[in-house]
Design a protein around this motif. Structure first.
Motif, PDB file in Angstrom:
ATOM      1  N   LEU A 115      -8.809  -3.597   4.793  1.00 49.98           N
ATOM      2  CA  LEU A 115      -8.244  -2.356   5.318  1.00 49.98           C
ATOM      3  C   LEU A 115      -7.083  -2.614   6.284  1.00 49.98           C
ATOM      4  N   PRO A 160      -2.653  -4.071   5.038  1.00 49.65           N
ATOM      5  CA  PRO A 160      -1.352  -3.378   4.956  1.00 49.65           C
ATOM      6  C   PRO A 160      -0.730  -3.080   6.314  1.00 49.65           C
ATOM      7  N   LEU A 161      -1.525  -3.068   7.375  1.00 50.19           N
ATOM      8  CA  LEU A 161      -1.009  -2.754   8.706  1.00 50.19           C
ATOM      9  C   LEU A 161      -0.594  -3.995   9.484  1.00 50.19           C
ATOM     10  N   LEU A 201      -6.616   6.686   7.149  1.00 52.08           N
ATOM     11  CA  LEU A 201      -7.667   6.317   6.214  1.00 52.08           C
ATOM     12  C   LEU A 201      -8.613   5.270   6.792  1.00 52.08           C
ATOM     13  N   VAL A 202      -8.067   4.304   7.540  1.00 47.46           N
ATOM     14  CA  VAL A 202      -8.863   3.179   8.027  1.00 47.46           C
ATOM     15  C   VAL A 202     -10.063   3.629   8.865  1.00 47.46           C
ATOM     16  N   LEU A 219       0.121   4.023   0.938  1.00 45.71           N
ATOM     17  CA  LEU A 219      -0.191   4.836   2.120  1.00 45.71           C
ATOM     18  C   LEU A 219       0.426   4.273   3.395  1.00 45.71           C
ATOM     19  N   ALA A 220       1.125   3.143   3.291  1.00 47.12           N
ATOM     20  CA  ALA A 220       1.733   2.538   4.476  1.00 47.12           C
ATOM     21  C   ALA A 220       3.245   2.421   4.321  1.00 47.12           C
ATOM     22  N   TYR A 236       1.263   6.612   9.775  1.00 42.95           N
ATOM     23  CA  TYR A 236       1.088   6.248   8.378  1.00 42.95           C
ATOM     24  C   TYR A 236      -0.250   6.792   7.875  1.00 42.95           C
ATOM     25  N   HIS A 243      -2.227   5.467   5.948  1.00 41.56           N
ATOM     26  CA  HIS A 243      -3.207   4.380   5.933  1.00 41.56           C
ATOM     27  C   HIS A 243      -3.917   4.258   7.284  1.00 41.56           C
ATOM     28  N   GLU A 244      -3.188   4.564   8.372  1.00 38.39           N
ATOM     29  CA  GLU A 244      -3.809   4.528   9.701  1.00 38.39           C
ATOM     30  C   GLU A 244      -4.866   5.612   9.845  1.00 38.39           C
ATOM     31  N   SER A 294       0.848  -1.183   0.000  1.00 39.31           N
ATOM     32  CA  SER A 294       0.000   0.000   0.000  1.00 39.31           C
ATOM     33  C   SER A 294       0.884   1.233   0.000  1.00 39.31           C
TER      34      SER A 294
END
Length: 289
Positions: free
Chosen positions: A204, A207-208, A141-142, A123-124, A136, A138-139, A121
């Motif tokens: 979601l 990626p984390l 966005l989730v 975003l990560a 991140y 992505h954190e 991802s």
């Protein structure tokens, strides 16, 4: 550090709430829950990885195909593991859904392997600074996607014909049948929606947390814990409980360690059950004396 932990907790907590909302939907419509819900989280992550990374599909078609597969999985669980026992007023659906979850996990392990894999991802990859903490994108966005999805589900329940049918079935099966609603099909749709929500959480979080065949077990348990804490019949209570549970869990893990996090998290469930068996935001069912 506390800001970073809060953002991490928001991401996890919103996904716990999504999984728990699936428990709420099936319980409201049929008084049953899908104990393979955690495996739906895993299937979402694994299938999306297989299509996006393994087969090289574009991201959006990979997600859409994954959600269709999850809806089919939810219908399968309801048809095979719930409907036969619900018709005979048996609680064997509990063991049957657990068995299907174990089967799904082992099938995924055979096909996908035991090793965890990173879900790419953009975003990560690189953290950004928010309030002095490295986070991140992505954190961030989730929880936004999670909350938006929960709001859409709530609006769909109140504004669409299918949502009103689900609410009618949740209120009274016999009355819903008299109004021309196919109760059996509606319960099947509830299971499909429940599985899709869990799958979105898996996509979601992939990626984390990385993708593995065993990633869903703990997430399913924590989703159920959130449903119990918030009140399994209270959708809004579940959302609030999920977010708070995720934040508390992240802070405890950051300062005291992951082992203490699990102890305190599930000890909280026991305390809530002792004090309010119907959950913090639930309503006690009236009892005839």
């Amino acid at each position: 550090m506390i800001v970073q932990l809060v953002f991490s907790g928001l991401a996890l907590g919103s996904m716990y709430a999504l999984v728990a909302l699936g428990y709420n939907i099936t319980y409201a419509t049929s008084r049953t829950v899908n104990f393979a819900q955690g495996q739906s989280v895993m299937v979402g992550a694994v299938v999306a990885y297989a299509l996006y990374v393994g087969a090289g599909w574009p991201f959006v078609p990979s997600v859409l195909a994954t959600l269709l597969a999850l809806a089919a999985l939810g219908v399968l669980v309801e048809r095979v593991a719930v409907r036969p026992f619900l018709a005979s007023a048996s609680i064997a659906w509990l063991l049957a859904t657990i068995a299907l979850g174990v089967i799904a996990e082992n099938v995924a392990m055979l096909a996908f392997g035991k090793d965890a894999r990173a879900f790419p991802s953009s975003l990560a990859r690189r953290a950004v600074t928010v309030l002095g903490a490295g986070v991140y994108p992505h954190e961030l966005l989730v929880p936004v996607v999670g909350v938006a999805l929960m709001v859409l589900v709530e609006l769909a329940f109140r504004r669409t014909l299918a949502g009103r049918a689900l609410r009618a079935v949740a209120f009274d099966h016999d009355a819903a049948r008299l109004m021309g609603i196919d109760v059996t099909r509606t319960i099947s749709a509830a299971y499909a929606l429940s599985s899709v929500l869990a799958g979105v959480a898996g996509i979601l979080l992939a990626p984390l947390l990385n993708v593995s065949a065993t990633m869903g077990t703990t997430l399913g348990l924590k989703g159920f814990a959130v449903a119990i804490i918030g009140g399994i019949e209270s959708a809004r209570g579940i959302v609030l409980a999920g977010v708070l549970y995720g934040i508390v869990e992240a802070i405890v893990a950051g300062y005291l360690g992951t082992g203490v996090r699990e102890i305190l998290g599930f000890a909280l469930v026991v305390l809530v059950l002792l004090a309010r068996p119907w959950g913090l935001f639930g309503v006690a069912a009236p009892r005839r004396v």
